[in-house]
Write an enzyme that holds these catalytic residues in place. Structure first.
Site, short mmCIF file in Angstrom:
data_model
loop_
_atom_site.label_atom_id
_atom_site.label_comp_id
_atom_site.label_asym_id
_atom_site.label_seq_id
_atom_site.Cartn_x
_atom_site.Cartn_y
_atom_site.Cartn_z
N LYS A 1 -18.01 78.84 -28.23
CA LYS A 1 -16.70 79.06 -27.60
C LYS A 1 -16.53 80.55 -27.22
CE LYS A 1 -14.82 75.33 -30.35
NZ LYS A 1 -13.66 74.52 -30.59
N GLY B 1 -11.53 71.74 -34.26
CA GLY B 1 -11.01 73.01 -34.78
C GLY B 1 -9.86 72.84 -35.77
N ASN C 1 -21.47 75.07 -30.12
CA ASN C 1 -20.58 75.60 -29.09
C ASN C 1 -19.89 76.83 -29.67
OD1 ASN C 1 -18.65 76.11 -27.18
ND2 ASN C 1 -17.45 74.26 -27.55
N SER D 1 -14.77 69.23 -36.09
CA SER D 1 -14.76 69.68 -37.49
C SER D 1 -15.96 69.21 -38.30
CB SER D 1 -13.44 69.27 -38.18
OG SER D 1 -12.36 69.93 -37.54
N GLU E 1 -10.92 71.69 -24.61
CA GLU E 1 -10.19 72.93 -24.34
C GLU E 1 -10.10 73.19 -22.84
OE1 GLU E 1 -12.49 75.22 -27.12
OE2 GLU E 1 -11.58 74.03 -28.72
N GLU F 1 -15.57 63.66 -28.77
CA GLU F 1 -14.86 64.66 -29.55
C GLU F 1 -13.37 64.36 -29.56
OE1 GLU F 1 -17.20 68.51 -29.83
OE2 GLU F 1 -16.19 68.63 -27.90
N HIS G 1 -15.11 69.70 -21.92
CA HIS G 1 -14.65 70.01 -23.28
C HIS G 1 -13.12 69.91 -23.33
CE1 HIS G 1 -13.76 72.20 -26.96
NE2 HIS G 1 -15.00 71.88 -27.32
C1 PEP Z 1 -16.09 71.82 -30.29
O1 PEP Z 1 -15.49 72.78 -29.86
O2 PEP Z 1 -16.84 71.18 -29.53
C2 PEP Z 1 -15.90 71.46 -31.69
C3 PEP Z 1 -16.33 70.30 -32.10
O3 PEP Z 1 -15.27 72.38 -32.50
P1 PEP Z 1 -15.14 72.34 -34.11
O4 PEP Z 1 -16.47 71.95 -34.66
O5 PEP Z 1 -14.73 73.71 -34.50
O6 PEP Z 1 -14.10 71.30 -34.42
#
Ligand code: PEP
Length: 244
Positions: free
Chosen positions: A13, A171, A11, A211, A97, A165, A95
């Site tokens: 983003k 993040g 992703n 992460s 976000e 997630e 997601h």
């Molecule tokens: C994501 O945005 O789906 C995600 C898992 O981000 P990150 O790997 O940066 O934590």
């Protein structure tokens, strides 16, 4: 990992420029990817066409969001039809976000998933709890409620990958331990078994995001119910996909 084909989603983003994306695509084109892994990348909308026209067909393309219905007078939105027209065959929905920064709710997300599937777009359906929800012992309740909103809306799970997630891990550099992730993955699978069907529970891939990077992915991937990853930060560098 579970029984389904391992899945790695990147992703990207709201990151990248024409130049940085062209570099990442050329790195991906020459990367040695494992044969038995589905690899999907989700560039920002404005670069979908660029990526579609330059990326190897070995890697599929996802959008990071889609409109809830047919396009029309919806300023600033992108329709499923337009995504398909650019050669996307996946979309990430729900997601964290979008849920927590933009304010999309469970029902809205469920309807988006149903519409995307009805038009032949596959869905990466994201779920996950906030830190305060985990600390209040509500992780399962939150994840099950988000699963129910998807289940109430989608007619079939054939083209759905569930991404667990935990929001506190996205993040932040604070990855869930393999045990923390496995505990939720098995609970979500069990939820599917009880509320949808045993077949859907065993066939649906449940991937972990939050992460994930080159150093922590191997331990996570060993867990019985982790069928892949959705990766943000680390997905902007090619070496992550090569591990997969
Ligand atoms: C994501 O945005 O789906 C995600 C898992 O981000 P990150 O790997 O940066 O934590």
């Amino acid at each position: 990992a579970g029984s389904g084909k391992f899945f790695v989603g990147g992703n990207w983003k709201c990151n990248g420029t024409k130049d940085s994306i062209s570099k990442l695509v050329s790195d991906l084109n020459s990367a040695k990817l494992e044969a038995d892994v589905d690899v999907v990348v989700a560039p920002p909308f404005v670069y979908l066409d660029q990526v579609k026209n330059s990326l190897t067909d070995r890697i599929e393309i996802s959008a990071q969001n889609s409109w809830i219905g047919k396009g029309g007078a919806f300023t600033g939105e992108i329709s499923v039809e337009q995504l398909k027209d650019t050669g996307c065959n996946w979309v990430i929905l729900g997601h964290s976000e979008r849920r927590h920064v933009i304010g999309e709710d469970d029902q809205f997300i469920g309807k988006k998933a149903a519409y995307a599937l009805s038009q032949g777009l596959k869905v990466i359906a994201c779920i996950g709890e906030l830190l305060q929800e985990r600390e209040a012992g509500k992780t399962f309740d939150v994840c099950f409620q988000q699963m129910k909103a998807f289940a109430d809306a989608v007619p079939s799970w054939d083209d759905v990958v569930v991404a667990y997630e935990p929001v506190w891990a996205i993040g932040t550099g604070k990855v869930a331990t393999p045990q923390q992730a496995q505990e939720v993955h098995i609970a979500v699978r069990d939820w599917l078994k009880k509320n949808v069907s045993a077949e859907v529970a065993s066939k649906t891939r449940i991937i972990y995001g939050g992460s994930v990077n080159g150093s922590n992915c191997s331990e996570l991937a060993k867990q019985e119910d982790i069928d892949g990853f959705l990766v943000g930060g680390a997905s902007l560098k090619v070496y992550f996909y090569c591990w997969a």
